[in-house]
Design a protein around this motif. Structure first.
Motif, PDB file in Angstrom:
ATOM      1  N   LEU A 187      -4.587   6.116 -34.955  1.00 21.17           N
ATOM      2  CA  LEU A 187      -4.416   4.982 -34.033  1.00 21.17           C
ATOM      3  C   LEU A 187      -5.750   4.520 -33.473  1.00 21.17           C
ATOM      4  CD1 LEU A 187      -1.210   5.859 -31.982  1.00 21.17           C
ATOM      5  CD2 LEU A 187      -1.537   3.935 -33.536  1.00 21.17           C
ATOM      6  N   TRP A 188      -6.621   5.463 -33.168  1.00 18.63           N
ATOM      7  CA  TRP A 188      -7.937   5.087 -32.647  1.00 18.63           C
ATOM      8  C   TRP A 188      -8.758   4.339 -33.698  1.00 18.63           C
ATOM      9  CZ3 TRP A 188     -10.133   4.726 -28.096  1.00 18.63           C
ATOM     10  CH2 TRP A 188     -11.519   4.606 -28.016  1.00 18.63           C
ATOM     11  N   THR A 189      -8.624   4.746 -34.973  1.00 20.66           N
ATOM     12  CA  THR A 189      -9.313   4.021 -36.047  1.00 20.66           C
ATOM     13  C   THR A 189      -8.768   2.603 -36.168  1.00 20.66           C
ATOM     14  OG1 THR A 189      -9.658   6.112 -37.200  1.00 20.66           O
ATOM     15  CG2 THR A 189      -9.900   4.097 -38.489  1.00 20.66           C
ATOM     16  N   ASP A 190      -7.437   2.476 -36.120  1.00 18.60           N
ATOM     17  CA  ASP A 190      -6.844   1.134 -36.162  1.00 18.60           C
ATOM     18  C   ASP A 190      -7.262   0.310 -34.952  1.00 18.60           C
ATOM     19  OD1 ASP A 190      -3.701   2.416 -37.509  1.00 18.60           O
ATOM     20  OD2 ASP A 190      -5.638   1.983 -38.489  1.00 18.60           O
ATOM     21  N   PHE A 191      -7.385   0.975 -33.810  1.00 18.61           N
ATOM     22  CA  PHE A 191      -7.809   0.269 -32.600  1.00 18.61           C
ATOM     23  C   PHE A 191      -9.231  -0.255 -32.740  1.00 18.61           C
ATOM     24  CE2 PHE A 191      -7.688  -0.658 -28.140  1.00 18.61           C
ATOM     25  CZ  PHE A 191      -8.952  -0.404 -27.668  1.00 18.61           C
ATOM     26  N   GLN A 192     -10.127   0.575 -33.304  1.00 20.55           N
ATOM     27  CA  GLN A 192     -11.496   0.123 -33.513  1.00 20.55           C
ATOM     28  C   GLN A 192     -11.544  -1.034 -34.508  1.00 20.55           C
ATOM     29  OE1 GLN A 192     -14.126   1.117 -31.900  1.00 20.55           O
ATOM     30  NE2 GLN A 192     -13.151   2.756 -30.730  1.00 20.55           N
ATOM     31  N   ALA A 193     -10.704  -0.968 -35.563  1.00 16.51           N
ATOM     32  CA  ALA A 193     -10.671  -2.074 -36.523  1.00 16.51           C
ATOM     33  C   ALA A 193     -10.158  -3.353 -35.879  1.00 16.51           C
ATOM     34  CB  ALA A 193      -9.793  -1.678 -37.721  1.00 16.51           C
ATOM     35  N   ALA A 194      -9.172  -3.227 -34.998  1.00 13.40           N
ATOM     36  CA  ALA A 194      -8.666  -4.419 -34.308  1.00 13.40           C
ATOM     37  C   ALA A 194      -9.699  -5.012 -33.370  1.00 13.40           C
ATOM     38  CB  ALA A 194      -7.387  -4.067 -33.552  1.00 13.40           C
ATOM     39  N   LEU A 195     -10.545  -4.174 -32.807  1.00 10.30           N
ATOM     40  CA  LEU A 195     -11.611  -4.699 -31.941  1.00 10.30           C
ATOM     41  C   LEU A 195     -12.591  -5.554 -32.725  1.00 10.30           C
ATOM     42  CD1 LEU A 195     -12.501  -1.667 -29.623  1.00 10.30           C
ATOM     43  CD2 LEU A 195     -11.322  -3.767 -28.995  1.00 10.30           C
ATOM     44  N   LEU A 196     -12.811  -5.192 -33.999  1.00  8.23           N
ATOM     45  CA  LEU A 196     -13.755  -5.940 -34.825  1.00  8.23           C
ATOM     46  C   LEU A 196     -13.144  -7.198 -35.421  1.00  8.23           C
ATOM     47  CD1 LEU A 196     -15.432  -2.928 -36.693  1.00  8.23           C
ATOM     48  CD2 LEU A 196     -16.255  -4.150 -34.665  1.00  8.23           C
ATOM     49  N   ASP A 197     -11.851  -7.427 -35.203  1.00 10.65           N
ATOM     50  CA  ASP A 197     -11.187  -8.618 -35.728  1.00 10.65           C
ATOM     51  C   ASP A 197     -11.772  -9.864 -35.049  1.00 10.65           C
ATOM     52  OD1 ASP A 197      -7.694  -9.726 -35.921  1.00 10.65           O
ATOM     53  OD2 ASP A 197      -9.526 -10.441 -36.912  1.00 10.65           O
ATOM     54  N   PRO A 198     -12.348 -10.788 -35.813  1.00  9.68           N
ATOM     55  CA  PRO A 198     -12.973 -11.975 -35.176  1.00  9.68           C
ATOM     56  C   PRO A 198     -11.972 -12.859 -34.458  1.00  9.68           C
ATOM     57  CG  PRO A 198     -12.889 -12.216 -37.571  1.00  9.68           C
ATOM     58  CD  PRO A 198     -12.486 -10.816 -37.291  1.00  9.68           C
ATOM     59  N   SER A 199     -10.696 -12.788 -34.836  1.00  7.97           N
ATOM     60  CA  SER A 199      -9.720 -13.659 -34.170  1.00  7.97           C
ATOM     61  C   SER A 199      -9.476 -13.249 -32.731  1.00  7.97           C
ATOM     62  CB  SER A 199      -8.389 -13.630 -34.940  1.00  7.97           C
ATOM     63  OG  SER A 199      -7.843 -12.301 -34.936  1.00  7.97           O
ATOM     64  N   GLY A 200      -9.763 -11.985 -32.411  1.00  7.60           N
ATOM     65  CA  GLY A 200      -9.580 -11.521 -31.042  1.00  7.60           C
ATOM     66  C   GLY A 200      -8.150 -11.538 -30.590  1.00  7.60           C
ATOM     67  N   ALA A 201      -7.220 -11.205 -31.511  1.00 11.83           N
ATOM     68  CA  ALA A 201      -5.799 -11.249 -31.166  1.00 11.83           C
ATOM     69  C   ALA A 201      -5.419 -10.156 -30.180  1.00 11.83           C
ATOM     70  CB  ALA A 201      -4.956 -11.123 -32.443  1.00 11.83           C
ATOM     71  N   MET A 202      -6.184  -9.076 -30.124  1.00  7.33           N
ATOM     72  CA  MET A 202      -5.841  -7.952 -29.250  1.00  7.33           C
ATOM     73  C   MET A 202      -6.758  -7.913 -28.033  1.00  7.33           C
ATOM     74  SD  MET A 202      -5.835  -3.852 -30.059  1.00  7.33           S
ATOM     75  CE  MET A 202      -7.632  -3.813 -30.022  1.00  7.33           C
ATOM     76  N   ASP A 203      -6.136  -7.755 -26.880  1.00  2.00           N
ATOM     77  CA  ASP A 203      -6.887  -7.571 -25.649  1.00  2.00           C
ATOM     78  C   ASP A 203      -6.993  -6.064 -25.377  1.00  2.00           C
ATOM     79  OD1 ASP A 203      -6.414  -8.481 -22.133  1.00  2.00           O
ATOM     80  OD2 ASP A 203      -8.135  -7.677 -23.230  1.00  2.00           O
ATOM     81  N   PRO A 204      -8.191  -5.457 -25.529  1.00  2.00           N
ATOM     82  CA  PRO A 204      -8.284  -3.989 -25.388  1.00  2.00           C
ATOM     83  C   PRO A 204      -8.039  -3.488 -23.982  1.00  2.00           C
ATOM     84  CG  PRO A 204     -10.464  -4.963 -25.604  1.00  2.00           C
ATOM     85  CD  PRO A 204      -9.486  -6.063 -25.852  1.00  2.00           C
ATOM     86  N   THR A 205      -8.008  -4.388 -23.005  1.00  2.00           N
ATOM     87  CA  THR A 205      -7.756  -3.958 -21.628  1.00  2.00           C
ATOM     88  C   THR A 205      -6.290  -4.089 -21.238  1.00  2.00           C
ATOM     89  OG1 THR A 205      -8.259  -6.173 -20.784  1.00  2.00           O
ATOM     90  CG2 THR A 205     -10.101  -4.618 -20.972  1.00  2.00           C
TER      91      THR A 205
END
Length: 372
Positions: free
Chosen positions: A327-345
């Motif tokens: 999950l942490w690896t997927d989370f890091q990959a989502a952070l690098l997504d240029p679309s910014g669909a995920m808000d990490p906060t």
């Protein structure tokens, strides 16, 4: 009443009045004497009270002075013998140096020689002691250099003075000159510290050295921001760093907070149950009867010509379970997504993007905030 009788009666009255006057005078003298004695007693009592108060005050002051002196002697029980040794050293060295200076210079100017030989080393010795007490972090190596330099001067001058009487006299005079300052530096100016204090001092020095190296590296890696007036300001990248072997800053990789095994098992069971329920066949949506026009809803029946539905093997999926590291690896990959669909906060945004449980989403959010 005859004239003689009246005269006798008047004499009796006069005698009675005289007696009354005498008694009144006596009573008045008695009262005055009593008042005088009372005043005397009051004065004596007041004087006694004052003397007692003064005596008590003197006794209290003497007791306080004795206690203060005892505390001072207890605190300086090591210093006192050392200073007595210093006084003895000065008593032997100062007159000798004054006579030697007078003999060398041939006039009274040479009598000031002890100021150079004796006072010089003691000035630096006391400076070392005061500096170590008032500013413990301040280095004193320069002051100690002065102490031993002037001690060498004093030793040399006393040896030269004693050479006229032989080698033994020269050695004795030289040692007597510097014995006091040597004892002072060993016992008073530089007292021994405990093992705990020495270990804490070593750790503090290492922390200071490492902090200094990191600050130097931070300045070397900082970028300059120049405003319109030409003023340059260093801009630092905030974060957590470590020094590599080349002295460069590298971003620190910190371990994530541990997860409670019970919570992890509960979350995995919840995810597996949700995945299993998603793979089960359920009755499809109801369809209208094509033969009739009444709009009645057709129902499922168990006619013989209908085949019993069987699950499609292609649709059966293994329950998807992911460890927290995945999950942490997927989370890091989502952070690098240029679309910014995920808000990490936001835990809700993390849960919707990664399709994980709310507890895992909150943990990912907390780890992200801690590592920022």
């Amino acid at each position: 009443m005859s004239w003689a009788e009246e005269r006798r009666a008047n004499k009796v009255v006069d005698a009675e009045q005289a007696r009354f006057d005498a008694e009144a005078a006596t009573e008045r003298r008695i009262r005055e004497r009593g008042a005088y004695l009372a005043d005397q007693r009051t004065d004596r009592d007041t004087a006694d009270t004052k003397r007692t108060a003064s005596r008590d005050a003197r006794r209290t002051r003497r007791t306080a002075q004795r206690v203060k002196l005892g505390a001072w002697l207890s605190a300086h029980r090591v210093d006192l013998p050392i200073y007595l040794l210093a006084v003895a050293s000065g008593v032997m060295a100062v007159p000798s140096m004054a006579a030697y200076g007078f003999a060398v210079y041939g006039n009274a100017t040479g009598a000031v020689l002890p100021v150079l030989s004796e006072l010089g080393m003691w000035a630096f010795a006391l400076a070392v002691q005061v500096t170590r007490k008032s500013s413990p972090d301040r280095p004193v190596w320069a002051l100690q250099t002065g102490v031993w330099t002037f001690a060498g001067v004093a030793f040399g001058l006393n040896v030269l003075h004693g050479l006229d009487r032989g080698i033994d006299a020269a050695v004795v005079m030289g040692v007597a000159s510097v014995a006091g300052v040597i004892a002072h530096q060993l016992a008073v100016a530089a007292p021994r510290r405990s093992a705990t204090e020495r270990a804490a001092s070593r750790i503090d020095r290492r922390v200071l050295r490492k902090t200094s190296r990191i600050q130097v590296a931070a300045v070397r890696h900082a970028v300059a921001e120049i405003d319109a007036t030409g003023t340059a300001t260093l801009v630092f990248a905030a974060g957590r760093y470590v020094l590599d072997r080349r002295g460069r800053l590298t971003e620190a990789v910190e371990s994530r907070s541990p997860v409670d095994p019970a919570d992890r098992i509960a979350e995995q069971l919840a995810e597996e149950a949700a995945a299993w329920l998603a793979t089960q066949d359920r009755p499809g949506p109801s369809t209208l009867d094509p033969a009739g026009d009444s709009g009645a809803v057709a129902t499922l029946d168990s006619a013989p010509d209908l085949r019993e539905s069987t699950p499609n093997p292609d649709r059966v999926r293994t329950p998807k379970t992911r460890s927290f590291d995945q999950l942490w690896t997927d989370f890091q990959a989502a952070l690098l997504d240029p679309s910014g669909a995920m808000d990490p906060t936001s835990a809700v945004s993390i849960r919707k993007t990664l399709h994980c449980s709310a507890a895992r989403a909150r943990q990912l959010r907390d780890d992200y905030r801690a590592n920022r």
